[in-house]
Scaffold this motif. Structure first.
Motif, PDB file in Angstrom:
ATOM      1  N   THR A   1      75.064  51.893  65.494  1.00 27.12           N
ATOM      2  CA  THR A   1      75.538  51.098  64.370  1.00 27.12           C
ATOM      3  C   THR A   1      74.754  51.551  63.141  1.00 27.12           C
ATOM      4  O   THR A   1      73.800  52.336  63.249  1.00 27.12           O
ATOM      5  N   GLU A   2      75.116  51.031  61.992  1.00 27.33           N
ATOM      6  CA  GLU A   2      74.356  51.344  60.779  1.00 27.33           C
ATOM      7  C   GLU A   2      72.907  50.910  60.956  1.00 27.33           C
ATOM      8  O   GLU A   2      71.978  51.625  60.595  1.00 27.33           O
ATOM      9  N   GLN A   3      72.714  49.750  61.545  1.00 31.34           N
ATOM     10  CA  GLN A   3      71.363  49.255  61.820  1.00 31.34           C
ATOM     11  C   GLN A   3      70.625  50.197  62.782  1.00 31.34           C
ATOM     12  O   GLN A   3      69.424  50.407  62.655  1.00 31.34           O
ATOM     13  N   GLY A   4      71.354  50.780  63.727  1.00 30.59           N
ATOM     14  CA  GLY A   4      70.759  51.732  64.657  1.00 30.59           C
ATOM     15  C   GLY A   4      70.266  52.986  63.954  1.00 30.59           C
ATOM     16  O   GLY A   4      69.183  53.502  64.262  1.00 30.59           O
ATOM     17  N   PHE A   5      71.053  53.473  62.997  1.00 31.79           N
ATOM     18  CA  PHE A   5      70.626  54.649  62.227  1.00 31.79           C
ATOM     19  C   PHE A   5      69.380  54.318  61.403  1.00 31.79           C
ATOM     20  O   PHE A   5      68.463  55.131  61.302  1.00 31.79           O
ATOM     21  N   GLU A   6      69.345  53.104  60.846  1.00 36.33           N
ATOM     22  CA  GLU A   6      68.177  52.687  60.072  1.00 36.33           C
ATOM     23  C   GLU A   6      66.942  52.596  60.975  1.00 36.33           C
ATOM     24  O   GLU A   6      65.852  53.049  60.594  1.00 36.33           O
ATOM     25  N   GLU A   7      67.110  52.035  62.151  1.00 40.13           N
ATOM     26  CA  GLU A   7      65.998  51.910  63.097  1.00 40.13           C
ATOM     27  C   GLU A   7      65.506  53.291  63.538  1.00 40.13           C
ATOM     28  O   GLU A   7      64.306  53.498  63.715  1.00 40.13           O
ATOM     29  N   LEU A   8      66.422  54.236  63.701  1.00 37.92           N
ATOM     30  CA  LEU A   8      66.033  55.598  64.068  1.00 37.92           C
ATOM     31  C   LEU A   8      65.165  56.215  62.974  1.00 37.92           C
ATOM     32  O   LEU A   8      64.162  56.872  63.272  1.00 37.92           O
ATOM     33  N   GLU A   9      65.513  56.017  61.735  1.00 35.63           N
ATOM     34  CA  GLU A   9      64.707  56.563  60.634  1.00 35.63           C
ATOM     35  C   GLU A   9      63.317  55.953  60.619  1.00 35.63           C
ATOM     36  O   GLU A   9      62.319  56.651  60.397  1.00 35.63           O
ATOM     37  N   ILE A  10      63.222  54.652  60.882  1.00 32.26           N
ATOM     38  CA  ILE A  10      61.917  53.984  60.955  1.00 32.26           C
ATOM     39  C   ILE A  10      61.105  54.574  62.108  1.00 32.26           C
ATOM     40  O   ILE A  10      59.915  54.857  61.959  1.00 32.26           O
ATOM     41  N   PHE A  11      61.759  54.758  63.259  1.00 38.12           N
ATOM     42  CA  PHE A  11      61.070  55.348  64.410  1.00 38.12           C
ATOM     43  C   PHE A  11      60.537  56.737  64.071  1.00 38.12           C
ATOM     44  O   PHE A  11      59.399  57.073  64.402  1.00 38.12           O
ATOM     45  N   LYS A  12      61.368  57.560  63.420  1.00 42.96           N
ATOM     46  CA  LYS A  12      60.949  58.922  63.074  1.00 42.96           C
ATOM     47  C   LYS A  12      59.704  58.909  62.190  1.00 42.96           C
ATOM     48  O   LYS A  12      58.784  59.711  62.384  1.00 42.96           O
ATOM     49  N   GLU A  13      59.681  57.997  61.216  1.00 36.67           N
ATOM     50  CA  GLU A  13      58.526  57.906  60.323  1.00 36.67           C
ATOM     51  C   GLU A  13      57.276  57.509  61.104  1.00 36.67           C
ATOM     52  O   GLU A  13      56.212  58.114  60.947  1.00 36.67           O
ATOM     53  N   LYS A  14      57.398  56.493  61.955  1.00 35.54           N
ATOM     54  CA  LYS A  14      56.260  56.044  62.752  1.00 35.54           C
ATOM     55  C   LYS A  14      55.820  57.130  63.732  1.00 35.54           C
ATOM     56  O   LYS A  14      54.621  57.353  63.928  1.00 35.54           O
ATOM     57  N   TRP A  15      56.793  57.791  64.350  1.00 36.57           N
ATOM     58  CA  TRP A  15      56.468  58.836  65.321  1.00 36.57           C
ATOM     59  C   TRP A  15      55.701  59.985  64.666  1.00 36.57           C
ATOM     60  O   TRP A  15      54.754  60.516  65.237  1.00 36.57           O
ATOM     61  N   THR A  16      56.086  60.364  63.470  1.00 40.38           N
ATOM     62  CA  THR A  16      55.402  61.442  62.761  1.00 40.38           C
ATOM     63  C   THR A  16      53.936  61.085  62.549  1.00 40.38           C
ATOM     64  O   THR A  16      53.043  61.898  62.816  1.00 40.38           O
ATOM     65  N   VAL A  17      53.676  59.879  62.097  1.00 41.43           N
ATOM     66  CA  VAL A  17      52.301  59.441  61.854  1.00 41.43           C
ATOM     67  C   VAL A  17      51.509  59.422  63.162  1.00 41.43           C
ATOM     68  O   VAL A  17      50.401  59.959  63.243  1.00 41.43           O
TER      69      VAL A  17
END
Length: 107
Positions: free
Chosen positions: A79-95
């Motif tokens: 969902t749109e919310q799923g895509f947003e959550e994926l972006e948040i995960f990517k940012e956290k994962w990078t750190v």
């Protein structure tokens, strides 16, 4: 610490990433994980996470007939919310991954 304990925390992000590539079903998700080196993740272990993702509104499902005439398959898409959550995960994962990599190298 076992590999499964480590993976439990990142499996959700991995599933969101795979589903973001296009509509897919459970067994296919497992195959994609395996093809990317995550061979320790069984098909059975992803279904509770997929159910939680659906409850949280991050994925939607559709049942479709398979070409072979077998039982219908449940396909997942973000969902749109799923895509947003994926972006948040990517940012956290990078750190997190950068920090862990530095620690493991002794930097």
């Amino acid at each position: 610490m076992s590999t499964s304990q480590i993976l439990k925390g990142i499996l959700e992000g991995c599933l969101l990433s795979i589903i973001s590539e296009g509509e897919t079903y459970g067994y296919e998700i497992t195959e994609k994980l395996n093809n990317r080196g995550l061979t320790m993740i069984s098909e059975g272990s992803i279904y509770p996470v997929l159910l939680r993702l659906k409850r949280e509104g991050l994925v939607e499902t559709t049942k479709k007939q398979v070409p072979s005439g077998g039982p219908k398959r449940k396909y997942y898409r973000l969902t749109e919310q799923g895509f947003e959550e994926l972006e948040i995960f990517k940012e956290k994962w990078t750190v997190i991954s950068n920090g862990v990599n530095q620690l493991m190298k002794g930097d």
